[in-house]
Every structure is written in C-alpha cells, then in structure tokens.
Design a protein around this motif. Structure first.
Motif, PDB file in Angstrom:
ATOM      1  N   ARG A  98       7.205   6.582  -6.344  1.00  0.00           N
ATOM      2  CA  ARG A  98       6.657   6.666  -7.599  1.00  0.00           C
ATOM      3  C   ARG A  98       6.808   5.400  -8.477  1.00  0.00           C
ATOM      4  NH1 ARG A  98       8.894  10.428 -12.717  1.00  0.00           N
ATOM      5  NH2 ARG A  98       7.943   9.240 -14.250  1.00  0.00           N
ATOM      6  N   ASP A 109       0.692  -1.189  -0.148  1.00  0.00           N
ATOM      7  CA  ASP A 109      -0.071  -0.075  -0.035  1.00  0.00           C
ATOM      8  C   ASP A 109       0.909   1.370  -0.171  1.00  0.00           C
ATOM      9  OD1 ASP A 109      -2.209   1.760   0.312  1.00  0.00           O
ATOM     10  OD2 ASP A 109      -2.330   1.217   2.450  1.00  0.00           O
ATOM     11  N   LEU A 110       0.632   2.129  -0.856  1.00  0.00           N
ATOM     12  CA  LEU A 110       1.397   3.319  -1.311  1.00  0.00           C
ATOM     13  C   LEU A 110       0.854   4.527  -0.511  1.00  0.00           C
ATOM     14  CD1 LEU A 110       2.913   2.632  -4.854  1.00  0.00           C
ATOM     15  CD2 LEU A 110       3.863   2.170  -2.622  1.00  0.00           C
ATOM     16  N   SER A 111      -0.315   4.471   0.247  1.00  0.00           N
ATOM     17  CA  SER A 111      -0.881   5.734   0.358  1.00  0.00           C
ATOM     18  C   SER A 111      -0.117   6.375   1.430  1.00  0.00           C
ATOM     19  CB  SER A 111      -2.503   5.255   1.089  1.00  0.00           C
ATOM     20  OG  SER A 111      -2.263   4.395   2.126  1.00  0.00           O
ATOM     21  N   ALA A 112       0.450   5.650   2.200  1.00  0.00           N
ATOM     22  CA  ALA A 112       1.467   6.473   3.323  1.00  0.00           C
ATOM     23  C   ALA A 112       2.968   6.932   2.629  1.00  0.00           C
ATOM     24  CB  ALA A 112       1.694   5.498   4.750  1.00  0.00           C
ATOM     25  N   PRO A 118       4.132   9.113   0.111  1.00  0.00           N
ATOM     26  CA  PRO A 118       3.559   9.966  -1.311  1.00  0.00           C
ATOM     27  C   PRO A 118       4.882  10.441  -2.004  1.00  0.00           C
ATOM     28  CG  PRO A 118       3.839  11.061   1.028  1.00  0.00           C
ATOM     29  CD  PRO A 118       3.892   9.743   1.239  1.00  0.00           C
TER      30      PRO A 118
END
Length: 207
Positions: free
Chosen positions: A163, A155-158, A160
């Motif tokens: 890329r 999960d990359l939500s945390a 930012p």
C-alpha cells in the motif's frame, strides 16, 4: 445497536494489534525518521510504530556505524514521551548481518498477538527482489511504502499487499548529519534537542 457496537469494538481491537516496523541503522536518528514514524502511527490503521535498530544492514558498510546500543539510546531519547513510538532492539540478539525475514520471524514468535506491517521507502521497495526470502516476505506481510525523492515506484500489480502511503517527502540523511558534525556545523532542527545534546556530550562523529 449492541451488534454495531460489538462490531466496532472488534474492528478497533483488530487495528490495535497492527504494529508498523520502521527498520534502520539510525546512525543517527533524525527528524525525517520521526516524522515518518509519527505519520504512520497517527494517520494509518497502525496502533504503534516500532523503530527497529539494525546492528548491521547487509546493504551498508559497518565501518561508520556507532555501536548499536548507543544508536538505540539515541532513538530512545528521540521518542521519549511518545506512547505510540517504541525503540526496538530485537535484532541485537539475532545473527548478523540483519535480515528482515529473520527479524519478522523472531518478532512474530515473541508477540503472537500482534500483526506486523513493514514500513519502507520506495527505494527499498525497488530493491526488495534482492532481499533474503523476498517472495515469502511479500506473501506473508503487509507493506506500507512512502515516497522517496527521485525514486519512482515499481509496478505494484504483482504486489497486492503493498500500500502506498502519501507520507511527507523529506530529503534528510544521516550521512549529511554525520558530515555536518565532522565539519563543525550545526545540526539544530535536524535531530531532536535531546539527541543533539547527547551527541555533543559524547563527541559522536566529531573527529
């Protein structure tokens, strides 16, 4: 028009200061490494990619490693003539094992005019919480992640500053190349010709 030109030049200069760091043991360097480095150097906003040779990765055994200076020489042979790729020995003078946060601090001190971007596979991103000073690392550094066969992205939500870049998936490993050499098999097309010749001339991993 003058304002637009000045803005364009300023943006170009900013991009020219971004350098990607591809860390690795490069034991040996192979075409998978080179294709990734060239992809990032020519298809992203990076001006150059530096292949940072790690004397000792803390997550890997050191007993099968060629000496660092010899691995650096193989990288130099592999990228000879490519102005956008560079073999980097920054970690040679740093404490061992090598930690990315320490290396980044040293490079930023040596090159205050450059902005460094970490390049890593999806597997390394998944392991990132185990890295030394991981929280500071992800807060201070842009990270470009490329896919790895069989590895799902976390999960990359945390995260930012992470890329995901659709670089080619290449399932080639240095381990396979070393095993091939020990078995007497060809490594043609797995490494550049200059690297293969140097390995053969010096008998690396052939016993």
């Amino acid at each position: 028009m003058v304002l637009l030109l000045a803005t364009s030049l300023a943006a170009s200069e900013a991009a020219a200061r971004r350098v990607g760091l591809l860390f690795g043991s490069f034991n040996p360097v192979h075409v998978g490494h080179l294709i990734l480095a060239e992809y990032f150097a020519t298809r992203t906003d990076l001006a150059e990619v530096w292949l940072v040779v790690s004397p000792h990765n803390p997550f890997k055994q050191a007993d099968d490693l060629l000496p660092a200076t010899q691995r650096l020489q193989l990288v130099q042979l592999a990228i000879a003539g490519n102005p956008r790729l560079r073999a980097e020995d920054a970690e040679f003078s740093l404490p061992r094992p090598s930690y990315t946060s320490t290396t980044l601090d040293a490079l930023r001190q040596r090159h205050p005019d450059l902005e460094f971007v970490l390049l890593m596979g999806a597997d390394n991103l998944a392991d990132l919480p185990r890295w030394r000073e991981a929280v500071r690392l992800v807060a201070e550094t842009d990270i470009y992640v490329y896919p790895r066969p069989g590895t799902a992205l976390p999960d990359l939500s945390a995260l930012p500053r992470v890329r995901v870049v659709a670089a080619p998936l290449l399932d080639i490993s240095a381990t396979f190349i070393r095993e091939s050499l020990r078995a007497g098999h060809s490594i043609r097309y797995l490494v550049p010709d200059a690297v293969a010749l140097h390995i053969q001339q010096n008998g690396y991993w052939m016993s």
